[in-house]
Structure formats: C-alpha cells, structure tokens
Design an enzyme around this catalytic site. Structure first.
Site, PDB file in Angstrom:
ATOM      1  N   GLY A  87       0.841  -1.181   0.000  1.00  0.00           N
ATOM      2  CA  GLY A  87       0.000   0.000   0.000  1.00  0.00           C
ATOM      3  C   GLY A  87       0.879   1.233   0.000  1.00  0.00           C
ATOM      4  O   GLY A  87       2.082   1.154  -0.233  1.00  0.00           O
ATOM      5  N   PHE A  89       1.673   3.100   2.570  1.00  0.00           N
ATOM      6  CA  PHE A  89       2.557   3.147   3.730  1.00  0.00           C
ATOM      7  C   PHE A  89       2.766   1.794   4.402  1.00  0.00           C
ATOM      8  O   PHE A  89       3.488   1.686   5.385  1.00  0.00           O
ATOM      9  CB  PHE A  89       2.007   4.138   4.769  1.00  0.00           C
ATOM     10  CG  PHE A  89       1.800   5.510   4.220  1.00  0.00           C
ATOM     11  CD1 PHE A  89       2.871   6.275   3.810  1.00  0.00           C
ATOM     12  CD2 PHE A  89       0.530   6.039   4.104  1.00  0.00           C
ATOM     13  CE1 PHE A  89       2.688   7.551   3.294  1.00  0.00           C
ATOM     14  CE2 PHE A  89       0.331   7.309   3.595  1.00  0.00           C
ATOM     15  CZ  PHE A  89       1.410   8.068   3.178  1.00  0.00           C
ATOM     16  N   VAL A  92       2.381  -6.302   3.225  1.00  0.00           N
ATOM     17  CA  VAL A  92       2.154  -7.603   3.822  1.00  0.00           C
ATOM     18  C   VAL A  92       3.070  -8.599   3.138  1.00  0.00           C
ATOM     19  O   VAL A  92       3.209  -8.591   1.907  1.00  0.00           O
ATOM     20  CB  VAL A  92       0.683  -8.050   3.669  1.00  0.00           C
ATOM     21  CG1 VAL A  92       0.495  -9.476   4.191  1.00  0.00           C
ATOM     22  CG2 VAL A  92      -0.227  -7.098   4.419  1.00  0.00           C
ATOM     23  N   ASP A 221     -15.406  -1.161   9.494  1.00  0.00           N
ATOM     24  CA  ASP A 221     -14.957  -1.199   8.099  1.00  0.00           C
ATOM     25  C   ASP A 221     -15.232  -2.575   7.497  1.00  0.00           C
ATOM     26  O   ASP A 221     -14.420  -3.111   6.752  1.00  0.00           O
ATOM     27  CB  ASP A 221     -13.469  -0.858   8.004  1.00  0.00           C
ATOM     28  CG  ASP A 221     -13.054  -0.448   6.590  1.00  0.00           C
ATOM     29  OD1 ASP A 221     -13.947  -0.204   5.760  1.00  0.00           O
ATOM     30  OD2 ASP A 221     -11.839  -0.387   6.324  1.00  0.00           O
ATOM     31  N   ARG A 225     -13.783  -6.861   0.905  1.00  0.00           N
ATOM     32  CA  ARG A 225     -12.322  -6.759   0.796  1.00  0.00           C
ATOM     33  C   ARG A 225     -11.649  -7.049   2.128  1.00  0.00           C
ATOM     34  O   ARG A 225     -10.448  -7.322   2.171  1.00  0.00           O
ATOM     35  CB  ARG A 225     -11.938  -5.359   0.302  1.00  0.00           C
ATOM     36  CG  ARG A 225     -12.327  -4.263   1.286  1.00  0.00           C
ATOM     37  CD  ARG A 225     -12.027  -2.861   0.793  1.00  0.00           C
ATOM     38  NE  ARG A 225     -12.525  -1.879   1.750  1.00  0.00           N
ATOM     39  CZ  ARG A 225     -13.750  -1.358   1.713  1.00  0.00           C
ATOM     40  NH1 ARG A 225     -14.578  -1.735   0.752  1.00  0.00           N
ATOM     41  NH2 ARG A 225     -14.151  -0.486   2.622  1.00  0.00           N
ATOM     42  N   ASN A 226     -12.407  -6.966   3.216  1.00  0.00           N
ATOM     43  CA  ASN A 226     -11.868  -7.178   4.558  1.00  0.00           C
ATOM     44  C   ASN A 226     -12.291  -8.509   5.147  1.00  0.00           C
ATOM     45  O   ASN A 226     -12.397  -8.658   6.366  1.00  0.00           O
ATOM     46  CB  ASN A 226     -12.283  -6.033   5.476  1.00  0.00           C
ATOM     47  CG  ASN A 226     -11.603  -4.743   5.094  1.00  0.00           C
ATOM     48  OD1 ASN A 226     -10.517  -4.768   4.525  1.00  0.00           O
ATOM     49  ND2 ASN A 226     -12.238  -3.627   5.373  1.00  0.00           N
ATOM     50  N   ASP A 239      -8.867  -7.319   9.361  1.00  0.00           N
ATOM     51  CA  ASP A 239      -8.551  -5.895   9.280  1.00  0.00           C
ATOM     52  C   ASP A 239      -9.288  -5.086  10.328  1.00  0.00           C
ATOM     53  O   ASP A 239     -10.362  -4.543  10.079  1.00  0.00           O
ATOM     54  CB  ASP A 239      -8.816  -5.320   7.895  1.00  0.00           C
ATOM     55  CG  ASP A 239      -7.912  -4.124   7.629  1.00  0.00           C
ATOM     56  OD1 ASP A 239      -7.809  -3.270   8.524  1.00  0.00           O
ATOM     57  OD2 ASP A 239      -7.307  -4.058   6.551  1.00  0.00           O
TER      58      ASP A 239
END
Length: 381
Positions: A87, A89, A92, A221, A225-226, A239
């Site tokens: 990403g 910052f 993984v 969230d 995707r999580n 996440d």
C-alpha cells in the site's frame, strides 16, 4: 499475492494516488465532506435516538491482561519470504515464524508491517489493530493473531496465512475478472461459484461478526475486501485497523477527522459520527450485496459524496434480479434507519444458515447477469 487485503483498506484510504487502489477517492470520503448533513440533523440525535453516554477516547480499548505480553516473539524468529501486497505506507509479506505461542517448529504466517515512509498515524492504527486482536479468542470465522514484534523497530504483526486471498478478489476471479489489487493468491477458484457457496460465505461472515459483537468490538470497516478466504473456503473477518473495543455503552463516537468507507458506512455514522454493532449490521447488508452479485460494486456508478444525501431521502440499493425477495428483505432489514430496528448478528447467522439448503431458489444463477456486475468503472472502485 493474495489477500492481502490487509492492505486494501490502507490503500483505499490513500489520498495521494487513488487510481492505484480498488476504492476510489470518493469511496473513502473525508469526514468533513458529510458534516453538512450533520448540521441539518443534529436535533434528530436527541429526538430520534435515546441519550447514551459516548465513550471517551481514553476508553476506546479495554485494559489488557498481562498475559498478552506472551504474544511478543524475538525478531530473529521471523523469516520474510516475499512481499505479497503493498500500500502507500504498509505492506504484507508471506513468511515463517519459529515456536509461536502454542505451536512448535515453523509456522507459515502473513506479516503486516509499515514502510519507512509511514506516518505515525499508520503506526498507531496498526498497534490499535494488534491490541484488538489480542483480546480475541480463536474463532473459525475471525482471522487469528499469531504473534508480534513491538519492542524493536520495525513493528511486525503476525497473523494466520490464508491461501485463497480476500473475498472480493475471490468472487471476481470466479467470474474470470482481473483483480489488480494484489498478486495472485495460492489458490484460485476453479469454476464459477455456486449459490450454495455464496450462502455459506454469507452466514460465516455473520457468525464471525456475531463473535466480535459479543466481545464489544465494533469493526467499522466491514466489507468483502476485509474478509479472507481460508482453507475449505472458510471466510474470516479481518482488518481491525478501524475497530474499537467499547465495553460500557457499546457506542463509539468518532472524534477525529479521517476518511470513511462511505458506501459501507451506516446512516448514523455518516450523519452523526456514532457507531454501534448495529452500524456493522448495516455494513453487513452491503457485504451481502457484494456476495450475491459475485463481487459487484455497491451503489454502481454513483458518486460516494451523494450517498449520504440519498440515504437521508430513503434511498436503498435495488434488488438484483437473480436474488429472491427473502434475501433482499434481509438486506433491507440491515439498512433500517433506526439502528435498533436492525437484526442482531446472532439472528442473521441462524437465519442465513437455515436458508442455506434453499440456495438454488434464493440465488438463481441461471438468470445472473454477469455483464451487469462487470463494468470497468464499477470494479475500479
């Protein structure tokens, strides 16, 4: 490779180069962009909802038992094999760790870490996620913490490695769509997913969220995707970078500016910055849409900045043609304006699991319109 959608949220919140992420800039809106609606509706907090004492920032996380220190492992026990996701910052990596808590020998792990350029806020988020995960007991539908390295830099968080990647990518790959978020996972879907598999994904996620709710964890969230897909296509909620542990009134008031996953965020969170586990139920309704459309994007071709206003006017996503009224009603129940009117995750788990044997009637894949949920402009957000 995979999933690691661990980064997905972090990429999604990136403001610098949104074109490189699955979530467009308008998917994660600055909180200030929806405050215009708050000023119009402030009086509804007192008129439409009961008075509940908000949690202070100092009580976001419950004190941890000293035994949680046993999660710490020596840095030289961790071997990084390859980076599988990046990403702005964070990154993984796939790796191995020796003699983890409760395990002997080598264990394959996913290692979450920050880049050198990461701001302090990202480090705080990763530490917050770690603290939340330390409070959780093993659950089949929640990703498991395996260890951490926090006493020296760089910070490492070790979680269980899953071979199928994130659920959103898995759904889309089953339709032959290109998922550019991360490198290819170890295991890809061999054929189109069946209605039975989709129903299983649905109740497993509800079950994972039911456990988190029982632990007073508000995820904030929840999205396809999580969710990670592990062995035997087992869905695991993950996440927890935005998650909050609220032990008293089970309500969290957001006090800081930041970016929001607008299309998944509950009405009261957009309007009043308040979250409860019923806010996660709203998000779960959106996840059901993602699952039943096999990776379709919610609110297709709709500007995220307009969603708060549309919800205020009573708008909800329309029923997909191939989805039965009974399933759509469950989604609509999750999107009730009044949080207390939404079903608890325990009820959702039981209801959807009981409906699993009716999967062919509930999700008619024979009339599923693949093209309707494969538009490039939608899949890029």
């Amino acid at each position: 490779m995979i999933l690691f959608y661990y980064l997905q949220n972090e990429i999604a919140m990136e403001e610098v180069q949104p074109s490189h992420s699955r979530q467009s800039k308008t998917e994660y809106m600055d909180l200030k962009e929806v405050t215009a609606f708050e000023s119009k509706r402030k009086e509804e907090v007192t008129l439409g909802t009961p008075q509940v004492e908000r949690s202070s920032l100092g009580t976001d996380y419950a004190p941890l038992h000293p035994s949680t220190r046993s999660w710490e492992i020596p840095r030289n026990s961790v071997t990084i094999e390859k980076v599988i996701g990046k990403g702005a910052f964070g990154q993984v990596a796939k790796g191995t760790a020796i003699d983890l808590r409760g395990r002997t020998g080598n264990t394959q792990v996913a290692v979450k870490m920050l880049k050198a350029s990461a701001p302090e806020s990202d480090r705080s988020d990763l530490l917050s996620e770690l603290e939340v995960m330390k409070t959780l007991k093993p659950h089949p539908h929640v990703i498991r913490l395996l260890g951490c390295v926090t006493e020296t830099e760089p910070l490492l968080v070790l979680i269980e490695y899953v071979p199928y990647g994130d659920l959103l990518g898995y759904l889309r790959k089953s339709r032959g769509l290109n998922d550019t978020y991360f490198k290819d996972p170890d295991i890809k879907p061999q054929t189109s997913l069946t209605s039975e598999q989709l129903m299983k994904f649905a109740w497993q996620i509800a079950d994972g969220m039911s456990y988190l709710s029982s632990r007073s964890i508000i995820h904030r969230d929840l999205a396809a995707r999580n969710v990670l897909v592990g062995e035997r296509e087992t869905c695991k909620v993950t996440d927890f970078g935005m998650a909050r542990n609220v032990q008293q009134e089970n309500i969290y008031e957001r006090k800081t500016r930041g970016r929001l996953p607008v299309k998944w965020t509950a009405y009261e969170a957009l309007m009043f910055n308040t979250y409860t586990t019923k806010s996660d139920v709203w998000s779960y309704g959106v996840v059901l849409y993602e699952i039943f459309t096999v990776g379709g994007s919610p609110y297709p071709r709709m500007d995220g900045k307009k969603i708060a206003g549309l919800l205020q006017q009573g708008y909800r996503m329309l029923k997909p043609q191939h989805v039965d009224d009974k399933l759509y009603q469950i989604m609509m129940n999750c999107w009730q304006n009044e949080p207390k009117a939404r079903p608890p995750f325990t009820d959702l788990t039981k209801q959807l699991k009981d409906m699993e044997n009716q999967h062919k009637k509930l999700i008619n894949m024979h009339i599923y319109d693949n093209q309707q949920y494969a538009k490039v402009e939608d899949l890029n957000v």
